[in-house]
Design a protein around this motif. Structure first.
Motif, short mmCIF file in Angstrom:
data_model
loop_
_atom_site.label_atom_id
_atom_site.label_comp_id
_atom_site.label_asym_id
_atom_site.label_seq_id
_atom_site.Cartn_x
_atom_site.Cartn_y
_atom_site.Cartn_z
N LYS A 34 -13.31 -19.91 1.34
CA LYS A 34 -12.23 -20.41 0.49
C LYS A 34 -11.29 -21.33 1.26
O LYS A 34 -10.86 -22.35 0.75
CB LYS A 34 -11.45 -19.24 -0.12
CG LYS A 34 -12.20 -18.54 -1.23
CD LYS A 34 -11.35 -17.43 -1.80
CE LYS A 34 -11.94 -16.97 -3.11
NZ LYS A 34 -10.94 -16.50 -4.04
N ALA A 35 -10.96 -20.96 2.49
CA ALA A 35 -10.05 -21.78 3.31
C ALA A 35 -10.68 -23.14 3.62
O ALA A 35 -10.01 -24.17 3.56
CB ALA A 35 -9.70 -21.04 4.59
N VAL A 36 -11.95 -23.14 3.97
CA VAL A 36 -12.64 -24.40 4.28
C VAL A 36 -12.70 -25.29 3.04
O VAL A 36 -12.42 -26.49 3.11
CB VAL A 36 -14.06 -24.13 4.84
CG1 VAL A 36 -14.89 -25.40 4.88
CG2 VAL A 36 -13.96 -23.51 6.22
N LEU A 37 -13.05 -24.72 1.91
CA LEU A 37 -13.11 -25.52 0.68
C LEU A 37 -11.75 -26.06 0.30
O LEU A 37 -11.63 -27.21 -0.14
CB LEU A 37 -13.69 -24.68 -0.46
CG LEU A 37 -15.17 -24.35 -0.35
CD1 LEU A 37 -15.59 -23.40 -1.46
CD2 LEU A 37 -16.00 -25.61 -0.37
N ARG A 38 -10.71 -25.26 0.48
CA ARG A 38 -9.36 -25.71 0.18
C ARG A 38 -8.98 -26.87 1.10
O ARG A 38 -8.42 -27.88 0.66
CB ARG A 38 -8.38 -24.55 0.35
CG ARG A 38 -7.07 -24.75 -0.33
CD ARG A 38 -6.19 -23.50 -0.30
NE ARG A 38 -6.85 -22.35 -0.89
CZ ARG A 38 -7.14 -21.21 -0.24
NH1 ARG A 38 -6.80 -21.07 1.02
NH2 ARG A 38 -7.74 -20.22 -0.84
N ALA A 39 -9.30 -26.75 2.38
CA ALA A 39 -8.99 -27.81 3.35
C ALA A 39 -9.75 -29.09 3.04
O ALA A 39 -9.20 -30.18 3.12
CB ALA A 39 -9.29 -27.33 4.77
N GLN A 40 -11.02 -28.96 2.68
CA GLN A 40 -11.81 -30.15 2.33
C GLN A 40 -11.26 -30.81 1.08
O GLN A 40 -11.21 -32.03 0.98
CB GLN A 40 -13.28 -29.78 2.13
CG GLN A 40 -14.01 -29.57 3.42
CD GLN A 40 -15.49 -29.34 3.17
OE1 GLN A 40 -15.91 -28.87 2.13
NE2 GLN A 40 -16.28 -29.68 4.17
N SER A 41 -10.86 -30.02 0.13
CA SER A 41 -10.30 -30.55 -1.11
C SER A 41 -9.02 -31.32 -0.80
O SER A 41 -8.80 -32.41 -1.33
CB SER A 41 -10.02 -29.41 -2.09
OG SER A 41 -9.37 -29.90 -3.23
N ASP A 42 -8.17 -30.75 0.04
CA ASP A 42 -6.92 -31.43 0.42
C ASP A 42 -7.22 -32.72 1.17
O ASP A 42 -6.57 -33.73 0.94
CB ASP A 42 -6.05 -30.50 1.28
CG ASP A 42 -5.50 -29.32 0.50
OD1 ASP A 42 -5.54 -29.36 -0.75
OD2 ASP A 42 -5.04 -28.36 1.14
N ALA A 43 -8.20 -32.70 2.07
CA ALA A 43 -8.55 -33.90 2.84
C ALA A 43 -9.12 -34.97 1.93
O ALA A 43 -8.79 -36.16 2.07
CB ALA A 43 -9.56 -33.55 3.94
N ALA A 44 -9.96 -34.59 0.98
CA ALA A 44 -10.54 -35.57 0.05
C ALA A 44 -9.45 -36.18 -0.81
O ALA A 44 -9.46 -37.38 -1.09
CB ALA A 44 -11.60 -34.90 -0.82
N LEU A 45 -8.50 -35.37 -1.23
CA LEU A 45 -7.40 -35.86 -2.04
C LEU A 45 -6.55 -36.85 -1.23
O LEU A 45 -6.18 -37.92 -1.72
CB LEU A 45 -6.54 -34.71 -2.54
CG LEU A 45 -5.36 -35.07 -3.43
CD1 LEU A 45 -5.85 -35.79 -4.68
CD2 LEU A 45 -4.58 -33.83 -3.79
#
Length: 70
Positions: free
Chosen positions: A49-60
């Motif tokens: 969950k933390a990795v997906l959240r971080a990737q989502s923030d980076a993509a945004l």
């Protein structure tokens, strides 16, 4: 007592997100107190969950940077 299968398929994500009612939270807590396999599973799920959240923030952020550059 909850089974490992019940915890992993029905309650793990809601437990981590704080969405379980008190009775289910207590049942999960009791199960986790005696089951190292499920404790490891929840640690892994937290990490995913933390990795997906971080990737989502980076993509945004990347998307916003491209928009601003244009």
């Amino acid at each position: 007592m909850l089974s490992c299968r019940e915890l992993s398929t029905h309650h793990a994500s809601d437990y981590l997100d704080g969405y379980l009612p008190l009775r289910k939270r207590l049942a999960v807590g009791i199960h986790l107190a005696v089951c190292s396999t499920c404790r490891r599973f929840l640690r892994q799920l937290r990490l995913v969950k933390a990795v997906l959240r971080a990737q989502s923030d980076a993509a945004l952020a990347e998307s916003e940077a491209k928009t601003l550059a244009a």
